[in-house]
Motif scaffolding. Structure first.
Motif, PDB file in Angstrom:
ATOM      1  N   LYS A  30       0.844  -1.187   0.000  1.00  0.00           N
ATOM      2  CA  LYS A  30       0.000   0.000   0.000  1.00  0.00           C
ATOM      3  C   LYS A  30       0.887   1.248   0.000  1.00  0.00           C
ATOM      4  CE  LYS A  30      -3.562   2.395   2.686  1.00  0.00           C
ATOM      5  NZ  LYS A  30      -4.358   2.363   3.942  1.00  0.00           N
ATOM      6  N   MET A  31       0.754   2.062  -1.041  1.00  0.00           N
ATOM      7  CA  MET A  31       1.559   3.270  -1.125  1.00  0.00           C
ATOM      8  C   MET A  31       0.968   4.346  -0.216  1.00  0.00           C
ATOM      9  SD  MET A  31       2.747   5.542  -4.425  1.00  0.00           S
ATOM     10  CE  MET A  31       1.215   6.463  -4.486  1.00  0.00           C
ATOM     11  N   LEU A  32       1.810   4.918   0.653  1.00  0.00           N
ATOM     12  CA  LEU A  32       1.359   5.913   1.611  1.00  0.00           C
ATOM     13  C   LEU A  32       1.768   7.330   1.230  1.00  0.00           C
ATOM     14  CD1 LEU A  32       2.259   3.989   4.896  1.00  0.00           C
ATOM     15  CD2 LEU A  32       0.071   4.033   3.685  1.00  0.00           C
ATOM     16  N   GLU A  33       2.992   7.491   0.755  1.00  0.00           N
ATOM     17  CA  GLU A  33       3.487   8.828   0.439  1.00  0.00           C
ATOM     18  C   GLU A  33       4.290   8.776  -0.853  1.00  0.00           C
ATOM     19  OE1 GLU A  33       2.926  11.631   1.876  1.00  0.00           O
ATOM     20  OE2 GLU A  33       1.920  10.993   3.710  1.00  0.00           O
ATOM     21  N   GLU A  34       4.304   9.906  -1.557  1.00  0.00           N
ATOM     22  CA  GLU A  34       5.135  10.085  -2.745  1.00  0.00           C
ATOM     23  C   GLU A  34       5.824  11.437  -2.620  1.00  0.00           C
ATOM     24  OE1 GLU A  34       4.057  10.850  -7.291  1.00  0.00           O
ATOM     25  OE2 GLU A  34       3.877   8.721  -6.777  1.00  0.00           O
ATOM     26  N   ILE A  35       7.144  11.427  -2.602  1.00  0.00           N
ATOM     27  CA  ILE A  35       7.924  12.626  -2.333  1.00  0.00           C
ATOM     28  C   ILE A  35       8.778  12.936  -3.542  1.00  0.00           C
ATOM     29  CG2 ILE A  35       9.458  13.754  -0.680  1.00  0.00           C
ATOM     30  CD1 ILE A  35       8.821  11.415   1.241  1.00  0.00           C
ATOM     31  N   ASP A  36       8.626  14.121  -4.077  1.00  0.00           N
ATOM     32  CA  ASP A  36       9.439  14.556  -5.206  1.00  0.00           C
ATOM     33  C   ASP A  36      10.761  15.121  -4.700  1.00  0.00           C
ATOM     34  OD1 ASP A  36      10.131  16.939  -7.358  1.00  0.00           O
ATOM     35  OD2 ASP A  36       9.213  15.181  -8.274  1.00  0.00           O
ATOM     36  N   PHE A  37      11.821  14.969  -5.508  1.00  0.00           N
ATOM     37  CA  PHE A  37      13.136  15.447  -5.101  1.00  0.00           C
ATOM     38  C   PHE A  37      13.167  16.963  -4.914  1.00  0.00           C
ATOM     39  CE2 PHE A  37      15.967  11.718  -6.681  1.00  0.00           C
ATOM     40  CZ  PHE A  37      15.381  10.914  -5.716  1.00  0.00           C
ATOM     41  N   ASN A  38      12.311  17.684  -5.614  1.00  0.00           N
ATOM     42  CA  ASN A  38      12.282  19.136  -5.444  1.00  0.00           C
ATOM     43  C   ASN A  38      11.872  19.518  -4.028  1.00  0.00           C
ATOM     44  OD1 ASN A  38      13.004  19.575  -8.126  1.00  0.00           O
ATOM     45  ND2 ASN A  38      10.878  19.532  -8.820  1.00  0.00           N
ATOM     46  N   ARG A  39      11.015  18.734  -3.423  1.00  0.00           N
ATOM     47  CA  ARG A  39      10.632  18.989  -2.031  1.00  0.00           C
ATOM     48  C   ARG A  39      11.781  18.701  -1.088  1.00  0.00           C
ATOM     49  NH1 ARG A  39       5.454  15.478  -0.947  1.00  0.00           N
ATOM     50  NH2 ARG A  39       5.943  16.198   1.172  1.00  0.00           N
ATOM     51  N   LEU A  40      12.536  17.637  -1.367  1.00  0.00           N
ATOM     52  CA  LEU A  40      13.654  17.281  -0.497  1.00  0.00           C
ATOM     53  C   LEU A  40      14.746  18.344  -0.528  1.00  0.00           C
ATOM     54  CD1 LEU A  40      14.036  13.472  -1.283  1.00  0.00           C
ATOM     55  CD2 LEU A  40      12.798  14.537   0.591  1.00  0.00           C
ATOM     56  N   ALA A  41      14.932  18.993  -1.662  1.00  0.00           N
ATOM     57  CA  ALA A  41      16.004  19.989  -1.782  1.00  0.00           C
ATOM     58  C   ALA A  41      15.738  21.238  -0.950  1.00  0.00           C
ATOM     59  CB  ALA A  41      16.192  20.363  -3.248  1.00  0.00           C
ATOM     60  N   LYS A  42      14.510  21.437  -0.479  1.00  0.00           N
ATOM     61  CA  LYS A  42      14.159  22.640   0.278  1.00  0.00           C
ATOM     62  C   LYS A  42      14.199  22.420   1.783  1.00  0.00           C
ATOM     63  CE  LYS A  42      11.087  24.081  -3.478  1.00  0.00           C
ATOM     64  NZ  LYS A  42       9.691  24.406  -3.871  1.00  0.00           N
TER      65      LYS A  42
ATOM     66  N   LEU B  32      20.043   7.640   2.136  1.00  0.00           N
ATOM     67  CA  LEU B  32      18.872   8.482   2.368  1.00  0.00           C
ATOM     68  C   LEU B  32      19.253   9.957   2.336  1.00  0.00           C
ATOM     69  CD1 LEU B  32      15.883   8.737   3.106  1.00  0.00           C
ATOM     70  CD2 LEU B  32      16.535   8.500   5.510  1.00  0.00           C
ATOM     71  N   MET B  33      20.397  10.300   2.905  1.00  0.00           N
ATOM     72  CA  MET B  33      20.810  11.696   2.958  1.00  0.00           C
ATOM     73  C   MET B  33      21.199  12.231   1.580  1.00  0.00           C
ATOM     74  SD  MET B  33      23.049  11.463   6.491  1.00  0.00           S
ATOM     75  CE  MET B  33      23.294  13.219   6.763  1.00  0.00           C
ATOM     76  N   CYS B  34      21.674  11.357   0.709  1.00  0.00           N
ATOM     77  CA  CYS B  34      22.091  11.760  -0.637  1.00  0.00           C
ATOM     78  C   CYS B  34      21.060  11.369  -1.693  1.00  0.00           C
ATOM     79  CB  CYS B  34      23.444  11.144  -0.984  1.00  0.00           C
ATOM     80  SG  CYS B  34      24.768  11.580   0.147  1.00  0.00           S
ATOM     81  N   ALA B  35      19.820  11.163  -1.289  1.00  0.00           N
ATOM     82  CA  ALA B  35      18.779  10.717  -2.222  1.00  0.00           C
ATOM     83  C   ALA B  35      18.599  11.638  -3.423  1.00  0.00           C
ATOM     84  CB  ALA B  35      17.453  10.554  -1.468  1.00  0.00           C
ATOM     85  N   PRO B  36      18.618  12.977  -3.267  1.00  0.00           N
ATOM     86  CA  PRO B  36      18.395  13.828  -4.451  1.00  0.00           C
ATOM     87  C   PRO B  36      19.452  13.678  -5.536  1.00  0.00           C
ATOM     88  CG  PRO B  36      18.022  15.078  -2.437  1.00  0.00           C
ATOM     89  CD  PRO B  36      18.625  13.778  -2.037  1.00  0.00           C
ATOM     90  N   ARG B  37      20.615  13.121  -5.226  1.00  0.00           N
ATOM     91  CA  ARG B  37      21.659  12.941  -6.228  1.00  0.00           C
ATOM     92  C   ARG B  37      21.584  11.579  -6.915  1.00  0.00           C
ATOM     93  NH1 ARG B  37      26.547  16.352  -5.426  1.00  0.00           N
ATOM     94  NH2 ARG B  37      26.043  17.921  -3.862  1.00  0.00           N
ATOM     95  N   SER B  38      20.734  10.707  -6.461  1.00  0.00           N
ATOM     96  CA  SER B  38      20.693   9.348  -6.981  1.00  0.00           C
ATOM     97  C   SER B  38      19.916   9.288  -8.283  1.00  0.00           C
ATOM     98  CB  SER B  38      20.075   8.398  -5.953  1.00  0.00           C
ATOM     99  OG  SER B  38      18.736   8.764  -5.672  1.00  0.00           O
ATOM    100  N   VAL B  39      20.321   8.365  -9.152  1.00  0.00           N
ATOM    101  CA  VAL B  39      19.646   8.099 -10.416  1.00  0.00           C
ATOM    102  C   VAL B  39      19.109   6.672 -10.431  1.00  0.00           C
ATOM    103  CG1 VAL B  39      19.910   8.000 -12.913  1.00  0.00           C
ATOM    104  CG2 VAL B  39      21.069   9.787 -11.619  1.00  0.00           C
ATOM    105  N   ASN B  40      19.922   5.724 -10.018  1.00  0.00           N
ATOM    106  CA  ASN B  40      19.490   4.329  -9.981  1.00  0.00           C
ATOM    107  C   ASN B  40      18.480   4.102  -8.865  1.00  0.00           C
ATOM    108  OD1 ASN B  40      21.326   3.884 -12.040  1.00  0.00           O
ATOM    109  ND2 ASN B  40      22.930   3.145 -10.672  1.00  0.00           N
ATOM    110  N   SER B  41      17.733   3.020  -9.002  1.00  0.00           N
ATOM    111  CA  SER B  41      16.740   2.672  -7.994  1.00  0.00           C
ATOM    112  C   SER B  41      17.393   2.026  -6.779  1.00  0.00           C
ATOM    113  CB  SER B  41      15.695   1.739  -8.600  1.00  0.00           C
ATOM    114  OG  SER B  41      14.727   1.371  -7.642  1.00  0.00           O
TER     115      SER B  41
END
Length: 568
Positions: free
Chosen positions: A184-196, A271-280
């Motif tokens: 069950k999917m609970l949340e979806e977070i875009d990288f643009n939100r994480l960068a702020k 987790l801390m470097c998630a916005p830089r990741s490309v692979n799953s």
């Protein structure tokens, strides 16, 4: 009988009884209308061609008159004489134009929502590459310099972007874990939100320390002798990296309520470097009461080192190169092998001269393990992530150190984090435009490092974050290349460079406050959920994180199969 006079009879009739067209005097509305010539041999076009880009006097925007742009051999009827029917505008209305102050976007959307995608790689955002693929933007007109280099002058077509990339396969990556229907999917977070996000925290404190460290061999800092290469040897050493919930020290600290959140540096750095990741990738989060455990799956991608993940022309896996030594999976295995052996080779092993921590290695059992223990120190460090004193939130993370270095004079010993970058083939697909290390590392070291920062942004960010979490004094980066580009089994060490972790983070534009903000956001999100098991997955083709609620026995079957294979 008199002669018959037809004109006399016609003139005697009333005007309204005339048959045929009226006389010019009867209807003056058609006066001064020129006659349009017509020939039965003329080819007629469409009755109403709305697709034609019409202009003044029946001409199109390119000034061509009398021909349809969809069928150049068909003459548009009346094009040659349309000017006869044109009316003179009283107030020169053609000189006026509509003023629209609303900005219109020229960006084309496509390809998994990541911006403009040209033939080749659909990127995550950035500048156009030398081969013409753009990463999340639009291409502008080539400069006059490029046109002159193209040999066609200012009136030429200029450089053609993307024409060599027409046959490249699309980067449709696979997910690191199979999303099952009962998740069950609970949340979806875009990288643009994480960068702020931002959260200021302290440097942390040591709770407990385990293991020992051999001293670093400083001869590897010296430039290699010309014509003599240091070979990378295979080191048979026992090295342990258990997940968070299986760590006996963390289990003891959790029972003592030393913190509410527990993780390892490999999981936390991802987790801390998630916005830089490309692979799953994926992280398993278990909530037990008021405690959270950030775990990794057995055989997770977090245990392997990626190669050129952030390159504009990253290695791609297809049906034709699955068995190639330059496929993404083969390169990852090779890089992981290099890192493990390099860290053990650059230290001087001695039972008498080594740095020993307070406690012995908690994972080593001399009765079961025959290989000698590798140089490894474990620091369990606590960080305060509290927003208010009324609601304290503390995180304990297991960090790792690879070696120690003796200080000169009265200086104390320093702790080192040792990693290795690897070169496979500077001319192969996926090299990311890297320079030839053998010829450029000695003279253009800065350019080599800058290229690696661009092509391996996520990997280097993770290594730097792990060194900062462990409070390492120096981070050593080794440059290891293949002895032969066609052989991935033999490698040589070309050089080693040392950096202070925080200085290297500043060069990479790595924000620690943003990283801690990401961690605190995920913690708050999971603490608001009921007890259970959750999985945080990075989408393979989008800059998005998704949080799933999964059954409690998820991944238990995989663990049982792995244990049975080890027993056999």
């Amino acid at each position: 009988m008199s002669t018959f006079d037809f004109n006399t009879i016609i003139n005697a009739l009333p005007v309204e009884d005339h048959w045929g067209p009226p006389t010019p005097a009867a209807d003056a509305t058609l006066n001064d209308i020129p006659y349009a010539p017509y020939s039965k041999g003329d080819k007629l076009g469409r009755m109403a061609d709305w697709s034609t880009e019409g202009g003044k006097d029946g001409r199109d925007q390119r000034g061509r008159g009398g021909y349809n742009r969809f069928g150049r051999d068909q003459q548009v009827y009346g094009a040659g004489t349309s000017s006869l029917f044109s009316t003179q505008q009283a107030e020169d209305e053609a000189s006026f134009s509509i003023v629209d102050n609303q900005r219109t976007s020229t960006k084309t959307r496509g390809g998994f929502g990541r911006g403009t995608i040209f033939r080749g790689r659909g990127g995550r955002g950035g500048a156009p590459t030398a081969r013409g693929g753009a990463r999340g933007g639009t291409l502008s007109r080539p400069s006059a310099r490029n046109e002159r280099q193209d040999g066609r002058g200012a009136r030429g077509r200029g450089r053609r972007f993307g024409w060599k990339d027409y046959d490249k396969p699309q980067r449709n990556r696979d997910s690191s874990v199979v999303i099952k229907p009962d998740w069950k999917m609970l949340e979806e977070i875009d990288f643009n939100r994480l960068a702020k996000l931002n959260l200021e925290t302290d440097e942390g404190e040591d709770v407990e320390t385990y293991g020992f460290l051999h001293y670093y061999d400083k001869q590897y800092d010296r430039p290699a002798v010309k014509g003599v290469e240091r070979k990378l040897a295979i080191q048979e050493r026992a090295y342990y990296n258990p997940t968070t919930s299986e760590d006996p020290v963390i289990q003891q600290l959790a029972e003592k309520d030393e913190a509410q959140i527990f993780a390892t540096d490999s999981v936390l750095s991802m987790l801390m470097c998630a916005p830089r990741s490309v692979n799953s990738w994926d992280i398993v989060i278990v909530r037990q009461g008021n405690k959270l455990f950030f775990d990794k799956r057995d055989g997770s991608q977090l245990d392997f080192v990626t190669v050129n993940e952030n390159a504009a022309d990253a290695p791609v896996e297809s049906d034709s190169n699955k068995d190639s030594i330059n496929s993404p999976q083969a390169l990852s295995m090779e890089a992981t092998f290099i890192n493990m052996n390099f860290a053990h080779q650059v230290v001087t092993e001695s039972d008498e001269d080594k740095y020993t921590f307070e406690n012995e290695n908690p994972f080593y059992n001399p009765q079961d393990d025959t290989d000698p223990l590798a140089s490894k120190g474990y620091k369990y460090r606590r960080f305060d992530l509290s927003l208010t004193e009324e609601e304290p939130v503390h995180l304990i993370v297991r960090t790792e150190l690879d070696a120690a270095m003796k200080g000169t004079g009265k200086q104390i010993d320093q702790f080192l984090s040792i990693k290795a970058l690897n070169e496979f083939d500077s001319k192969a697909q996926g090299s990311g435009g890297a320079l030839d290390w053998r010829t450029k590392l000695g003279t253009q070291r800065g350019a080599v490092v800058a290229t690696e920062m661009k092509n391996n942004s996520c990997k280097l960010a993770r290594w730097t974050t792990q060194a900062i979490l462990a409070k390492a004094d120096v981070m050593k980066l080794g440059f290891v290349s293949r002895a032969n580009p066609k052989d991935n089994g033999r490698h040589v060490i070309l050089g080693v460079i040392g950096y202070k972790p925080r200085d290297f983070a500043a060069q990479m534009n790595l924000s620690l406050s943003n990283q801690w903000g990401i961690v605190r956001t995920i913690i708050d999100m999971c603490m608001s959920m009921p007890e259970g098991k959750y999985v945080l997955v990075k989408d393979p083709n989008k800059p998005v994180l998704r949080l799933y609620e999964v059954p409690p026995n998820t991944f238990d079957e995989e663990l049982e199969v792995h244990v049975e294979e080890e027993e056999e």
